[in-house]
Write an enzyme that holds these catalytic residues in place. Structure first.
Site, PDB file in Angstrom:
ATOM      1  N   GLU A   1       1.895   2.354  -1.554  1.00 49.62           N
ATOM      2  CA  GLU A   1       3.272   2.681  -1.862  1.00 49.62           C
ATOM      3  C   GLU A   1       4.094   2.367  -0.618  1.00 49.62           C
ATOM      4  O   GLU A   1       3.756   2.809   0.475  1.00 49.62           O
ATOM      5  CB  GLU A   1       3.373   4.166  -2.192  1.00 49.62           C
TER       6      GLU A   1
ATOM      7  N   TYR B   1       9.647  -0.393  -1.007  1.00 47.46           N
ATOM      8  CA  TYR B   1      10.260  -0.922  -2.226  1.00 47.46           C
ATOM      9  C   TYR B   1       9.659  -0.363  -3.501  1.00 47.46           C
ATOM     10  O   TYR B   1      10.235  -0.494  -4.564  1.00 47.46           O
ATOM     11  CB  TYR B   1      10.133  -2.442  -2.252  1.00 47.46           C
TER      12      TYR B   1
ATOM     13  N   ILE C   1      -2.805   0.820  -5.198  1.00 43.86           N
ATOM     14  CA  ILE C   1      -3.391   0.684  -3.863  1.00 43.86           C
ATOM     15  C   ILE C   1      -2.429   1.053  -2.753  1.00 43.86           C
ATOM     16  O   ILE C   1      -2.821   1.144  -1.592  1.00 43.86           O
ATOM     17  CB  ILE C   1      -3.948  -0.741  -3.603  1.00 43.86           C
TER      18      ILE C   1
ATOM     19  N   ASP D   1      10.658  -7.441   9.177  1.00 47.37           N
ATOM     20  CA  ASP D   1       9.977  -6.149   9.093  1.00 47.37           C
ATOM     21  C   ASP D   1       8.483  -6.311   9.365  1.00 47.37           C
ATOM     22  O   ASP D   1       7.661  -5.719   8.673  1.00 47.37           O
ATOM     23  CB  ASP D   1      10.232  -5.527   7.711  1.00 47.37           C
TER      24      ASP D   1
HETATM   25  N1  LIG Z   1      -1.011  -8.736  -1.353  1.00 46.24           N
HETATM   26  C1  LIG Z   1      -1.533  -7.552  -1.045  1.00 46.24           C
HETATM   27  N2  LIG Z   1      -2.862  -7.349  -1.147  1.00 46.24           N
HETATM   28  C2  LIG Z   1      -3.401  -6.163  -0.842  1.00 46.24           C
HETATM   29  N3  LIG Z   1      -2.707  -5.106  -0.396  1.00 46.24           N
HETATM   30  C3  LIG Z   1      -1.388  -5.259  -0.267  1.00 46.24           C
HETATM   31  C4  LIG Z   1      -0.724  -6.466  -0.586  1.00 46.24           C
HETATM   32  N4  LIG Z   1       0.604  -6.301  -0.332  1.00 46.24           N
HETATM   33  C5  LIG Z   1       0.750  -5.046   0.122  1.00 46.24           C
HETATM   34  N5  LIG Z   1      -0.438  -4.413   0.156  1.00 46.24           N
HETATM   35  C6  LIG Z   1      -0.705  -3.066   0.633  1.00 46.24           C
HETATM   36  O1  LIG Z   1      -0.018  -2.131  -0.168  1.00 46.24           O
HETATM   37  C7  LIG Z   1       0.435  -1.066   0.646  1.00 46.24           C
HETATM   38  C8  LIG Z   1       1.919  -0.874   0.415  1.00 46.24           C
HETATM   39  O2  LIG Z   1       2.564  -2.073   0.805  1.00 46.24           O
HETATM   40  P1  LIG Z   1       4.102  -2.191   0.977  1.00 46.24           P
HETATM   41  O3  LIG Z   1       4.370  -3.537   1.573  1.00 46.24           O
HETATM   42  O4  LIG Z   1       4.753  -1.873  -0.308  1.00 46.24           O
HETATM   43  O5  LIG Z   1       4.450  -1.044   1.967  1.00 46.24           O
HETATM   44  P2  LIG Z   1       4.161  -0.865   3.522  1.00 46.24           P
HETATM   45  O6  LIG Z   1       3.957  -2.209   4.162  1.00 46.24           O
HETATM   46  O7  LIG Z   1       3.066   0.129   3.691  1.00 46.24           O
HETATM   47  O8  LIG Z   1       5.513  -0.252   3.996  1.00 46.24           O
HETATM   48  P3  LIG Z   1       6.957  -0.894   3.866  1.00 46.24           P
HETATM   49  O9  LIG Z   1       7.316  -0.926   2.446  1.00 46.24           O
HETATM   50  O10 LIG Z   1       7.805   0.032   4.656  1.00 46.24           O
HETATM   51  O11 LIG Z   1       6.889  -2.284   4.435  1.00 46.24           O
HETATM   52  C9  LIG Z   1       0.075  -1.407   2.090  1.00 46.24           C
HETATM   53  O12 LIG Z   1      -1.137  -0.761   2.407  1.00 46.24           O
HETATM   54  C10 LIG Z   1      -0.157  -2.887   2.055  1.00 46.24           C
HETATM   55  O13 LIG Z   1      -1.078  -3.316   3.052  1.00 46.24           O
END
Ligand SMILES: Nc1ncnc2c1ncn2[C@@H]1O[C@H](COP(=O)(O)OP(=O)(O)OP(=O)(O)O)[C@@H](O)[C@H]1O
Length: 464
Positions: free
Chosen positions: A26, A29, A24, A149
Site C-alpha cells: 500500500e 497512490y 502486496i 520520488d
Molecule cells: N512492480 C512491482 N512488483 C512488486 N512489488 C511492487 C511493484 N511495485 C510496487 N511494489 C511494492 O508495493 C509496495 C507499495 O508500493 P507503492 O509504490 O504503492 O508504495 P511505496 O513505494 O511503498 O510508497 P509511496 O507510494 O510513498 O511511493 C512496495 O512494497 C513496493 O515495493
C-alpha cells in the site's frame, strides 16, 4: 485497456484475465496486488497491479496526465519496471496500472541485512545495484523523465528466473500523473518520507531537475553501505510548505553548512532567505560524510558519493557521468545479477519473498475468496500470526474523475501493452556467467515534445 463491465462475480471483466493472488502493498497512490496472467502466452507470469484511489471530489486526470500514461507505456529499459497494461473500472472510475512483478526491493533488502542477518551488503551487490539504478535513471533522464520520488521501496529487484538480481526502477512518472509531492495534501495529513529529498527542494526551489534524483541516489548509496538512512529527519505531515528544518539540519550536520561559495544560487531560494534565522541556528562547519559512511576520504566510493551529494544541483554529478566513474571500473566490477555472492564459495543471501495478504480483495476492504491459488515462493500474510503487508506511507486520495477517465479512454489505450515483449538490455558492463548484452537505443522517440510539465522542453544545453 480493459473495460469496466462487471461479471457476475462482482469483479471487473478485465480482471478475469488474471488470477488475483492478494495484496502486496500500500503506497501513496493506493493498493498494490499480485496477480498472475491466465492467457496461454505468458501463462503464470506475475504482475503487480496498482490500484489508484478515487478521490471523493475527484477533479480528474488532466489531458497532460493522460499523455503521461501513454508515455509510461513506451518506456522500455531493462532497469525500469515495465508498465504492461492499463485498466479502468467504469463503475467507480478507478484506474489500475499493471506492471511486471519484482520479488524484492531495496527497502526489504536493506532491512533484511540490518534486522535479520545483521551483516553488511557485499561490495559487489552494492555496486551492481547502484550501477543498474544509475543505468535506468540515465535512460529516464535521457528521455526527459525525472522520477522525483526515488527511495528504496521504489527500487525493485527481480527474484528467481532469467532476470534474477536485475534492478527495476518503479513509480517513475506517477508523481506527474497525480499530485506532485510538494503540493498541498490538506485532507488527510498524509505522512511522507523526505529523507531522500534534495536540499534545493527543501529550501523551496520551484522546479525539479534531474539533479533531485541524483541526490536521492546518493542517499540510497549511503544507505546500502551503512544499512541506515543517511539523513533521517523527522517524518512530517505533508504541508504546502516544503521547508523542513529538521531534515535540512540532518543534512547540514553531515555535509557542513552550505555556503554561497559552494552553491551560488542558494541566495535565490525562498527559504534560505525567509528562514535564515532557523537555518543558521546551528552552524555546522565541518563535513564528516566519510566517517558517517565508513569510507576513506580518498576512496573512489567516497568520491562518487560526495559528487552525488553536492549541494549545488548544477554541480551535482549526472547519471551518465556517474556510470563512467572510476568506482565502477575497479574490482569487484558490477554485474547483471546483483544478488549473487561476491566471491566464490560465499553463501547466497536468502532474501524473503513478499508477504501476500489474501484477505484483502480488489476493493481493498472485504475478504477475498480463500480458494485462490497461491504463488510458489510468495509468503502469505493476512491472517497468519506475524504476517504483515508493508504499509510504508499513509495513502492519500488521488484525483481521478469521471470526465477525465473518459478522456483517457478516448486516447485509445485499448491495446495490450507488449505483454512479454522483448525486454531491453541495459548495457551492464559485465555479467557474471552471462554474456554482456548490447546497449540498447537509449532515446525514446517522443510523440509529444511540446511543453510537458516534468519533461523539460528540448534545449541546447540543459543539466540532466
Ligand atoms: N512492480 C512491482 N512488483 C512488486 N512489488 C511492487 C511493484 N511495485 C510496487 N511494489 C511494492 O508495493 C509496495 C507499495 O508500493 P507503492 O509504490 O504503492 O508504495 P511505496 O513505494 O511503498 O510508497 P509511496 O507510494 O510513498 O511511493 C512496495 O512494497 C513496493 O515495493
Amino acid at each position: 485497456m480493459g473495460d469496466g463491465n462487471r461479471s457476475n462475480s462482482n469483479k471487473p471483466e478485465w480482471l478475469l484475465q488474471y488470477d488475483l493472488i492478494g495484496k502486496i502493498g500500500e503506497g501513496t497512490y493506493g493498493l498494490v496486488f499480485l496477480a498472475r496472467i491466465k492467457s496461454p502466452t505468458n501463462r503464470g507470469k506475475s504482475i503487480a497491479i496498482k490500484k489508484f484511489k478515487q478521490s471523493k471530489d475527484g477533479d480528474g486526470v488532466s489531458p497532460t496526465a493522460i499523455r503521461e500514461i501513454m508515455l509510461l507505456r513506451e518506456i522500455t529499459h531493462e532497469n525500469v519496471v515495465k508498465l504492461v497494461n492499463v485498466h479502468i473500472n467504469h463503475t467507480d472510475m478507478s484506474l489500475y496500472l499493471a506492471f511486471d512483478y519484482a520479488e524484492h526491493d531495496l527497502y526489504e533488502i536493506i532491512r533484511h541485512h540490518r534486522d535479520k542477518v545483521n551483516q553488511s551488503i557485499n561490495q559487489y551487490t552494492v555496486k551492481s545495484l547502484l550501477w543498474q539504478l544509475l543505468n535506468g535513471l540515465n535512460y529516464l533522464h535521457s528521455n526527459w523523465i525525472i522520477h522525483r520520488d526515488l527511495k528504496p521501496s521504489n527500487i525493485l529487484v527481480m527474484g528467481d528466473g532469467e532476470e534474477h538480481g536485475v534492478v527495476k526502477i518503479a513509480d517513475f512518472g506517477l508523481a506527474r500523473i497525480y499530485q506532485a509531492p510538494l503540493k498541498p495534501l490538506s485532507e488527510n495529513g498524509v505522512v511522507v518520507t523526505i529523507w531522500y529529498r534534495a536540499p534545493e527542494l527543501l529550501l523551496g526551489a520551484k522546479h525539479y531537475t534531474s539533479a533531485v534524483d541524483m541526490w536521492a541516489v546518493g542517499c540510497i548509496f549511503a544507505e546500502l553501505l551503512t544499512l541506515k538512512p543517511l539523513f533521517q529527519g523527522a517524518e512530517v505531515k505533508a504541508t504546502p510548505n516544503p521547508f523542513q528544518l529538521d531534515q535540512l539540519d540532518k543534512i547540514f550536520k553531515v555535509l557542513g553548512h552550505p555556503t554561497l561559495e559552494k552553491w551560488p544560487s542558494l541566495a535565490n531560494l525562498p527559504h534560505w532567505q525567509q528562514d535564515s534565522q532557523h537555518i543558521q541556528g546551528h552552524k555546522y562547519d565541518n563535513a564528516n560524510l566519510y566517517s558517517v559512511v565508513h569510507l576513506s576520504p580518498k576512496s573512489p566510493a567516497y568520491d562518487l558519493l560526495s559528487k552525488m551529494l553536492e549541494y549545488d544541483p548544477r554541480r551535482r554529478i549526472t547519471a551518465a557521468q556517474a556510470l563512467e566513474h572510476e568506482y565502477f571500473k575497479m574490482e569487484p566490477q558490477p554485474g547483471r545479477n546483483a544478488l549473487v555472492p561476491c566471491t566464490p564459495g560465499e553463501a547466497f543471501v536468502n532474501y524473503p519473498t513478499r508477504p501476500v495478504d489474501t484477505t484483502t480483495d480488489f476493493e481493498g476492504t472485504t475478504n477475498m475468496q480463500q480458494s485462490q491459488q497461491v504463488p510458489s515462493g510468495a509468503a502469505i500474510a493476512g491472517n497468519m500470526p506475524g504476517g504483515h503487508v508493508s504499509n510504508r506511507s499513509v495513502p492519500r486520495p488521488m484525483n481521478v474523475g469521471m470526465q477525465r477517465m473518459h478522456q483517457l479512454q478516448a486516447y485509445n489505450l485499448t491495446s495490450q501493452a507488449g505483454m512479454g515483449g522483448g525486454i531491453n538490455p541495459g548495457g551492464i558492463p559485465m555479467q557474471r556467467g552471462v554474456p554482456q548484452q548490447a546497449h540498447q537505443q537509449q532515446q525514446l522517440r517522443r510523440k509529444d515534445q511540446m511543453g510537458m510539465p516534468g519533461y523539460p522542453p528540448q534545449q541546447k544545453s540543459r543539466r540532466m
